[in-house]
Write a protein that holds these residues in place. Sequence first.
Motif, PDB file in Angstrom:
ATOM      1  N   UNK A 118      74.450  10.488  30.286  1.00  0.00           N
ATOM      2  CA  UNK A 118      73.227  11.177  30.691  1.00  0.00           C
ATOM      3  C   UNK A 118      72.402  10.284  31.632  1.00  0.00           C
ATOM      4  N   UNK A 119      72.513   8.979  31.422  1.00  0.00           N
ATOM      5  CA  UNK A 119      71.694   8.025  32.177  1.00  0.00           C
ATOM      6  C   UNK A 119      72.518   7.366  33.286  1.00  0.00           C
ATOM      7  N   UNK A 120      71.862   7.138  34.400  1.00  0.00           N
ATOM      8  CA  UNK A 120      72.486   6.406  35.504  1.00  0.00           C
ATOM      9  C   UNK A 120      71.551   5.250  35.869  1.00  0.00           C
ATOM     10  N   UNK A 121      72.134   4.072  36.067  1.00  0.00           N
ATOM     11  CA  UNK A 121      71.327   2.885  36.406  1.00  0.00           C
ATOM     12  C   UNK A 121      71.126   2.795  37.917  1.00  0.00           C
ATOM     13  N   UNK A 122      69.905   2.483  38.330  1.00  0.00           N
ATOM     14  CA  UNK A 122      69.660   2.289  39.767  1.00  0.00           C
ATOM     15  C   UNK A 122      69.946   0.835  40.149  1.00  0.00           C
ATOM     16  N   UNK A 123      69.655   0.480  41.392  1.00  0.00           N
ATOM     17  CA  UNK A 123      70.011  -0.861  41.881  1.00  0.00           C
ATOM     18  C   UNK A 123      69.255  -1.972  41.148  1.00  0.00           C
ATOM     19  N   UNK A 124      68.118  -1.613  40.553  1.00  0.00           N
ATOM     20  CA  UNK A 124      67.353  -2.615  39.785  1.00  0.00           C
ATOM     21  C   UNK A 124      67.847  -2.712  38.347  1.00  0.00           C
ATOM     22  N   UNK A 126      67.583  -0.232  36.219  1.00  0.00           N
ATOM     23  CA  UNK A 126      66.801   0.680  35.359  1.00  0.00           C
ATOM     24  C   UNK A 126      67.617   1.946  35.093  1.00  0.00           C
ATOM     25  N   UNK A 127      67.586   2.393  33.833  1.00  0.00           N
ATOM     26  CA  UNK A 127      68.339   3.592  33.450  1.00  0.00           C
ATOM     27  C   UNK A 127      67.454   4.823  33.604  1.00  0.00           C
ATOM     28  N   UNK A 128      67.956   5.826  34.329  1.00  0.00           N
ATOM     29  CA  UNK A 128      67.207   7.076  34.502  1.00  0.00           C
ATOM     30  C   UNK A 128      68.015   8.238  33.965  1.00  0.00           C
ATOM     31  N   UNK A 129      67.358   9.078  33.178  1.00  0.00           N
ATOM     32  CA  UNK A 129      68.023  10.230  32.563  1.00  0.00           C
ATOM     33  C   UNK A 129      68.255  11.295  33.648  1.00  0.00           C
ATOM     34  N   UNK A 130      69.498  11.458  34.046  1.00  0.00           N
ATOM     35  CA  UNK A 130      69.834  12.388  35.139  1.00  0.00           C
ATOM     36  C   UNK A 130      70.273  13.747  34.611  1.00  0.00           C
ATOM     37  N   UNK A 131      70.024  13.981  33.314  1.00  0.00           N
ATOM     38  CA  UNK A 131      70.530  15.171  32.640  1.00  0.00           C
ATOM     39  C   UNK A 131      69.481  16.287  32.517  1.00  0.00           C
ATOM     40  N   UNK A 132      68.249  16.015  32.916  1.00  0.00           N
ATOM     41  CA  UNK A 132      67.185  17.007  32.726  1.00  0.00           C
ATOM     42  C   UNK A 132      67.232  18.105  33.774  1.00  0.00           C
ATOM     43  N   UNK A 133      66.059  18.635  34.088  1.00  0.00           N
ATOM     44  CA  UNK A 133      65.993  19.749  35.033  1.00  0.00           C
ATOM     45  C   UNK A 133      66.367  19.273  36.435  1.00  0.00           C
ATOM     46  N   UNK A 134      66.847  20.195  37.274  1.00  0.00           N
ATOM     47  CA  UNK A 134      67.150  19.844  38.669  1.00  0.00           C
ATOM     48  C   UNK A 134      65.920  19.298  39.400  1.00  0.00           C
ATOM     49  N   UNK A 154      78.328   8.608  42.440  1.00  0.00           N
ATOM     50  CA  UNK A 154      79.416   7.631  42.267  1.00  0.00           C
ATOM     51  C   UNK A 154      79.199   6.777  41.032  1.00  0.00           C
ATOM     52  N   UNK A 155      77.941   6.395  40.784  1.00  0.00           N
ATOM     53  CA  UNK A 155      77.624   5.613  39.581  1.00  0.00           C
ATOM     54  C   UNK A 155      77.932   6.423  38.319  1.00  0.00           C
ATOM     55  N   UNK A 156      77.594   7.703  38.367  1.00  0.00           N
ATOM     56  CA  UNK A 156      77.801   8.585  37.215  1.00  0.00           C
ATOM     57  C   UNK A 156      79.292   8.655  36.879  1.00  0.00           C
ATOM     58  N   UNK A 157      80.119   8.985  37.865  1.00  0.00           N
ATOM     59  CA  UNK A 157      81.551   9.131  37.571  1.00  0.00           C
ATOM     60  C   UNK A 157      82.189   7.786  37.190  1.00  0.00           C
ATOM     61  N   UNK A 176      81.271  16.537  33.978  1.00  0.00           N
ATOM     62  CA  UNK A 176      80.764  16.661  35.355  1.00  0.00           C
ATOM     63  C   UNK A 176      79.373  17.303  35.361  1.00  0.00           C
ATOM     64  N   UNK A 177      78.606  17.009  34.331  1.00  0.00           N
ATOM     65  CA  UNK A 177      77.300  17.670  34.241  1.00  0.00           C
ATOM     66  C   UNK A 177      76.397  17.318  35.420  1.00  0.00           C
ATOM     67  N   UNK A 178      76.617  16.174  36.016  1.00  0.00           N
ATOM     68  CA  UNK A 178      75.841  15.768  37.196  1.00  0.00           C
ATOM     69  C   UNK A 178      75.969  16.806  38.319  1.00  0.00           C
ATOM     70  N   UNK A 179      77.052  17.589  38.291  1.00  0.00           N
ATOM     71  CA  UNK A 179      77.315  18.556  39.363  1.00  0.00           C
ATOM     72  C   UNK A 179      76.203  19.577  39.517  1.00  0.00           C
ATOM     73  N   UNK A 180      75.665  20.030  38.406  1.00  0.00           N
ATOM     74  CA  UNK A 180      74.603  21.043  38.467  1.00  0.00           C
ATOM     75  C   UNK A 180      73.380  20.491  39.208  1.00  0.00           C
ATOM     76  N   UNK A 181      72.927  19.312  38.795  1.00  0.00           N
ATOM     77  CA  UNK A 181      71.742  18.735  39.416  1.00  0.00           C
ATOM     78  C   UNK A 181      72.009  18.251  40.835  1.00  0.00           C
TER      79      UNK A 181
END
Length: 267
Positions: A118-124, A126-134, A154-157, A176-181
Amino acid sequence: MIDFEAITSLSEYYNLHTHTQFCDGHAPMSEMAAAAAALHYTTLGFTPHGPVHIESPCNMSRDYIPAYFAECDRLRQLYAGRMEILRGMEIDYLDPRHGPSSQYYADLGLDYSIGSVHFVANRKGEQWDCDGSPERFGRYVREHFCGDLRYVVEKYFAAVCDMLTRGGFHLLGHFDKIGRNADAVEPGVEDCEYYLRGVEDVLACIHDTGVAVELNTKYLKDTGRLFPNVRWLPMVMETGATLVVNSDAHYPDKLDNGRPEALKLIE
Ligand SMILES: [Zn+2]
Ligand SMILES: [Zn+2]
């Protein structure tokens, strides 16, 4: 060891991905179980979002695990002989050190676990929840990932693949839930070469690990979308993976949402 093949071939009336009062679900476990019994389910699995070391309002706290297990045991006795109750967990993969392969989860004594990203880390880092609303996802991409959707995808997969390689769980959740957002931010992204490569990498890992794969019907009614996307389904089936059809329900009245349609589709 859980036998998904046995559960899914026993009857179509099962669901192994549900959320209740112990995480971000909207009803107590007892109400979810009553809804399942009314649908003549043979098996119901509870899967609260497992504890994580970062702040997340959707995940259960470690302190609630004994109460969660006690309620599983109570319901198991209540429905004995009619419906099997399983104590599961949806475990987040955050990074190589924090994910389903962590010893902490193995020691809990779960009947099974779902591994999900559900979470993807950015370059710093930090984990961000990418599973919420678009809408929220779009904002996170702009504000925390410098607008770089490709980086997020790419980070997600890569996280899904690393989670699969490290193991420690039984069922791959909505891979592949990232696909929707991602599609909401950039329509047609699922045809981009980098996106296709991400899916191909996951499929190769599914083949190599032999893990069971969830067909998640949560958004089928609202958006017409399954996870995995129907376009990948033939490839998933080619891997020989056992498919488990789950609604990822957060409400008792949505327990069977999309399941009959998805079951018909894979028939
Ligand atoms: Zn999930
Ligand atoms: Zn879930």
